[in-house]
Design a protein around this motif. Structure first.
Motif, PDB file in Angstrom:
ATOM      1  N   LEU A 164      40.896  34.639 -50.818  1.00 18.88           N
ATOM      2  CA  LEU A 164      41.269  34.762 -49.408  1.00 18.88           C
ATOM      3  C   LEU A 164      41.043  36.208 -48.939  1.00 18.88           C
ATOM      4  N   PRO A 165      40.171  36.417 -47.934  1.00 23.11           N
ATOM      5  CA  PRO A 165      39.853  37.785 -47.524  1.00 23.11           C
ATOM      6  C   PRO A 165      40.946  38.415 -46.654  1.00 23.11           C
ATOM      7  N   THR A 167      43.621  37.069 -43.293  1.00 28.38           N
ATOM      8  CA  THR A 167      45.064  37.128 -43.533  1.00 28.38           C
ATOM      9  C   THR A 167      45.519  38.571 -43.693  1.00 28.38           C
ATOM     10  N   ASN A 168      46.798  38.732 -43.937  1.00 29.62           N
ATOM     11  CA  ASN A 168      47.383  40.048 -44.182  1.00 29.62           C
ATOM     12  C   ASN A 168      48.713  39.846 -44.899  1.00 29.62           C
ATOM     13  N   PRO A 169      49.225  40.877 -45.541  1.00 34.38           N
ATOM     14  CA  PRO A 169      50.483  40.724 -46.272  1.00 34.38           C
ATOM     15  C   PRO A 169      51.645  40.242 -45.414  1.00 34.38           C
ATOM     16  N   HIS A 208      52.942  34.490 -59.687  1.00 34.71           N
ATOM     17  CA  HIS A 208      52.090  35.654 -59.509  1.00 34.71           C
ATOM     18  C   HIS A 208      50.952  35.405 -58.524  1.00 34.71           C
ATOM     19  N   ALA A 209      50.466  36.509 -58.008  1.00 33.10           N
ATOM     20  CA  ALA A 209      49.289  36.535 -57.153  1.00 33.10           C
ATOM     21  C   ALA A 209      48.558  37.831 -57.465  1.00 33.10           C
ATOM     22  N   THR A 210      47.264  37.854 -57.167  1.00 29.78           N
ATOM     23  CA  THR A 210      46.493  39.060 -57.416  1.00 29.78           C
ATOM     24  C   THR A 210      45.774  39.491 -56.146  1.00 29.78           C
ATOM     25  N   ALA A 211      45.549  40.784 -56.048  1.00 31.49           N
ATOM     26  CA  ALA A 211      44.787  41.364 -54.952  1.00 31.49           C
ATOM     27  C   ALA A 211      43.733  42.279 -55.555  1.00 31.49           C
ATOM     28  N   LYS A 223      40.506  40.690 -51.504  1.00 30.22           N
ATOM     29  CA  LYS A 223      40.609  39.245 -51.714  1.00 30.22           C
ATOM     30  C   LYS A 223      41.904  38.972 -52.461  1.00 30.22           C
ATOM     31  N   LEU A 224      42.589  37.910 -52.030  1.00 32.30           N
ATOM     32  CA  LEU A 224      43.858  37.514 -52.620  1.00 32.30           C
ATOM     33  C   LEU A 224      43.699  36.180 -53.336  1.00 32.30           C
ATOM     34  N   GLU A 225      44.402  36.038 -54.448  1.00 32.42           N
ATOM     35  CA  GLU A 225      44.447  34.765 -55.161  1.00 32.42           C
ATOM     36  C   GLU A 225      45.869  34.520 -55.618  1.00 32.42           C
ATOM     37  N   ALA A 226      46.261  33.247 -55.605  1.00 31.97           N
ATOM     38  CA  ALA A 226      47.607  32.863 -56.026  1.00 31.97           C
ATOM     39  C   ALA A 226      47.528  31.955 -57.243  1.00 31.97           C
TER      40      ALA A 226
END
Length: 141
Positions: free
Chosen positions: A30-31, A47-49, A4-7, A19-22
């Motif tokens: 991560l912005p 970053t970006n998807p 999983h990861a969250t946004a 912000k993203l987290e894994a």
């Protein structure tokens, strides 16, 4: 096995930020933003998807290719893989191009290319991306 990861996104599409987290901790706060996704071709704004999909595709492909080469009795010394994911604004993600250069002692070019193509088709991320074009550029070092 689940991963999983969250946004977390705050604000509007153009002015907001995320912000993203894994799960692994590899991504932590991560912005990403509209600018990093749609406006900054240099890739320096965050970053970006699509970049994350490219990383997943390159990593998965390299592992799958390594496995097929070892099964063939010609394990790779090194595989340098890169995925280039294309986003067309208003349309979506249209393709992923896998580029790989391999140092593989004892293999002929035809077998190398056939196993690269088999890995392209067989890696789980390629299968997940089945709605888009997936291309391959494979070369022996």
């Amino acid at each position: 096995m689940d991963r999983h990861a969250t946004a977390v996104w705050t604000g509007t599409l153009k002015e907001g930020t995320g912000k993203l987290e894994a799960q692994s901790g590899a991504l932590k706060g991560l912005p990403y933003s509209f600018k990093s996704r749609f406006e900054d071709e240099s890739g320096q704004a965050g970053t970006n998807p699509e970049e994350l999909i490219a990383a997943a595709h390159a990593g998965c492909f390299a592992m799958q290719f390594s496995h097929f080469l070892a099964e063939n009795g010609t394990p790779a010394e090194k595989l340098d893989a890169k995925a280039v994911v294309t986003l067309v604004p208003g349309t979506g993600i249209t393709k992923s191009v896998l580029h790989v250069t391999g140092t593989v002692p004892g293999i002929d070019e035809g077998t190398f290319l056939a196993l690269a193509d088999k890995a392209k088709a067989g890696c789980p991320v390629s299968k997940a991306l089945g709605a888009i074009e997936i291309a391959l550029d494979a070369r022996l070092a």
